[in-house]
Design an enzyme around this catalytic site. Structure first.
Site, PDB file in Angstrom:
ATOM      1  N   TRP A 325      40.522  52.482  42.040  1.00 25.26           N
ATOM      2  CA  TRP A 325      40.323  51.642  43.219  1.00 25.26           C
ATOM      3  C   TRP A 325      41.345  51.975  44.300  1.00 25.26           C
ATOM      4  O   TRP A 325      41.035  51.954  45.490  1.00 25.26           O
ATOM      5  CB  TRP A 325      40.446  50.166  42.830  1.00 25.26           C
ATOM      6  CG  TRP A 325      40.324  49.209  43.980  1.00 25.26           C
ATOM      7  CD1 TRP A 325      39.177  48.630  44.469  1.00 25.26           C
ATOM      8  CD2 TRP A 325      41.397  48.699  44.801  1.00 25.26           C
ATOM      9  NE1 TRP A 325      39.461  47.819  45.536  1.00 25.26           N
ATOM     10  CE2 TRP A 325      40.823  47.834  45.757  1.00 25.26           C
ATOM     11  CE3 TRP A 325      42.771  48.889  44.809  1.00 25.26           C
ATOM     12  CZ2 TRP A 325      41.582  47.167  46.715  1.00 25.26           C
ATOM     13  CZ3 TRP A 325      43.534  48.225  45.765  1.00 25.26           C
ATOM     14  CH2 TRP A 325      42.946  47.373  46.697  1.00 25.26           C
ATOM     15  N   HIS A 326      42.568  52.318  43.868  1.00 28.93           N
ATOM     16  CA  HIS A 326      43.626  52.574  44.839  1.00 28.93           C
ATOM     17  C   HIS A 326      43.437  53.883  45.595  1.00 28.93           C
ATOM     18  O   HIS A 326      43.946  54.016  46.714  1.00 28.93           O
ATOM     19  CB  HIS A 326      44.994  52.584  44.138  1.00 28.93           C
ATOM     20  CG  HIS A 326      45.537  51.221  43.874  1.00 28.93           C
ATOM     21  ND1 HIS A 326      45.205  50.488  42.750  1.00 28.93           N
ATOM     22  CD2 HIS A 326      46.375  50.437  44.595  1.00 28.93           C
ATOM     23  CE1 HIS A 326      45.828  49.329  42.789  1.00 28.93           C
ATOM     24  NE2 HIS A 326      46.534  49.265  43.897  1.00 28.93           N
ATOM     25  N   GLY A 327      42.751  54.834  45.031  1.00 22.32           N
ATOM     26  CA  GLY A 327      42.570  56.075  45.762  1.00 22.32           C
ATOM     27  C   GLY A 327      41.794  57.114  44.988  1.00 22.32           C
ATOM     28  O   GLY A 327      41.755  57.096  43.756  1.00 22.32           O
TER      29      GLY A 327
END
Length: 478
Positions: A325-327
């Site tokens: 989700w973060h990258g």
């Protein structure tokens, strides 16, 4: 538009005055005004992004209404699936499309097959990871019967685009924020005062802590081969403070700004670096995302109800998805994997909920055991942050290995000595507020003392703040 920019310096007071002195008589106009200024705030980066957030809002607003009238279970499931596919489809295309293309090509290259496939020229819309999760929580809660769908489009669109928390959270639930748009709001001086204090504290974290740390972090991470092990270790520690000051600072500014307009947002950070194990850390770090994954992914997967195998499986799924989700980079996936590994010993010993209360809640200082546990947790977290900060997996591994190398030079002690007292001051501030829900409160009984305390922080911001080289908030990239 950055919270620490000159544009926002005139934007916020202008919106505040119009909100309370021009549009305060009519709730519909007040909500419409919030919707318009939120779209102006978001479109400041790139007006083309507005079509995406408007489309996502329109889809889930209508699906909510259709769910209210859908009587058959299969139809309700279909509507929910459409909502999830649309939102994840937007997120997948804009954030992960090139990641999958690159890895697809690399996979064939490993077998000697050279594919002539190029990546797409895609601009990542600011905050897309946040507002897609916010709209999905609405349709999921409507589907579950936890929330009645709204038939007021202005209220719903304003809920999705509410500018204080739009681009970097907290990720609000419709059950908490949407009803606040339905009720008439009266100006509350005490709430507004609390909001101002929280904004000031958030600015301190951002421009004094995060942006000053960023100067050294960028220097060290951009050329790790030029520094010895001690300097690299220092760089990792400084990044831990940078990302905490940056992200929790944004959350504080967002929550404080919302209070100025009569809204209450959820707490997103609770002194996470004073955690005694990794489970406690994740109950105190990015709380809105952790609880989102818990409620909408972990529990539906079975949570902790099954055997140990199911608990381990679900734990790895949560952390790997959180990393992704973060990258769109393997560094984030490995970061999530490491946190899952840290979590496993607690899970095996059934001690993942042994520290619920804040550390040293009834004393001024932690015990020696608590201090050692805090240091241990911080070291583990900091090592994982190296993967979060590094551009590639190879650089992250090289960085950690080089920490134990004592060659090359050390960053000048005079440079770091300027930053050290600031960090120590921040740690003391954070420790003093570990038992409090409000920031910059010495004692509710002594208003004069509180005023002096707040003014002291303002002076520190003006004195030590990095205003000449303002940095974007780290989570704008996610």
């Amino acid at each position: 538009m950055l919270f620490n920019s000159f544009e926002y310096l005139w934007f916020l007071p202008t919106v505040f005055l119009l909100y309370w002195f021009v549009f305060n008589k009519n709730l519909k106009l007040q909500n419409l005004f919030l919707l318009i200024v939120s779209y102006i705030f978001y479109g400041w980066w790139d007006w083309r992004f507005l079509t995406l957030i408007a489309f996502s809002s329109l889809v889930d607003y209508n699906i909510g209404l259709l769910l209210a009238n859908a009587k058959f279970k299969h139809r309700r499931k279909l509507l929910l699936a459409i909502s999830i596919m649309v939102n994840l489809g937007l997120l997948g295309y804009f954030k992960y499309c090139n990641f999958f293309i690159e890895n697809f090509v690399d996979m064939f290259n490993a077998f000697g097959i050279n594919l002539q496939v190029s990546t797409l020229r895609i601009i990542l819309p600011v905050g897309i990871s946040f507002y897609t999760f916010q709209t999905m929580s609405y349709t999921i809660d409507v589907y579950r019967g936890k929330l009645k769908p709204t038939n007021n489009a202005i209220q719903f669109f304003a809920y999705v685009s509410f500018f204080p928390q739009l681009v970097a959270g907290p990720i609000e639930r419709a059950v908490n924020l949407l009803p606040q748009f339905e009720k008439k709001r009266q100006f509350n001086y005490e709430k507004a005062s609390d909001g101002v204090r929280q904004i000031i504290w958030g600015l301190f974290k951002k421009v004094v802590i995060a942006d000053n740390c960023a100067v050294y972090v960028n220097q060290i991470f951009d050329s790790p081969a030029d520094h010895n092990g001690l300097t690299l270790a220092l760089g990792a520690v400084l990044f831990a403070f940078q990302i905490y000051g940056d992200f929790s600072g944004y959350s504080d500014i967002a929550i404080g700004t919302a209070k100025l307009f009569g809204f209450d947002l959820m707490k997103n950070f609770a002194t996470p670096y004073f955690s005694r194990d990794i489970a406690e850390f994740w109950r105190r770090w990015h709380i809105s995302l952790s609880t989102w994954f818990r409620d909408y992914l972990y529990i539906p997967l079975g949570g902790s109800r099954g055997g140990m195998w199911m608990k381990v499986r679900n734990t790895f799924i949560i952390f790997l998805v959180s990393g992704f989700w973060h990258g769109a980079n393997w560094t984030f996936i490995i970061w999530g994997f490491l946190n899952a590994l840290y979590f496993l010993p607690l899970l095996f010993r059934n001690k993942n909920r042994q520290y619920i209360e804040v550390v040293a809640s009834s004393s001024y200082l932690p015990s020696f055991k608590e201090l050692m546990l805090i240091i241990k947790t911080f070291i583990l977290t900091t090592l994982a942050w190296v993967f979060f900060r590094a551009d590639t997996l190879s650089l992250a591994v090289e960085y950690i290995v080089s920490i134990f190398n004592h060659d090359n030079g050390f960053i000048g002690p005079i440079q770091f000595m300027r930053l050290l007292p600031i960090l120590l001051l921040f740690i003391v501030f954070d420790w003093m507020h570990r038992n409090q829900t409000e920031s910059l409160i010495c004692s509710h009984e002594y208003k004069v003392l509180n005023t002096i305390w707040v003014l002291s922080v303002v002076i520190l911001i003006l004195w030590l703040g990095n205003f000449f080289n303002p940095q974007e908030f780290i989570y704008f990239d996610f």
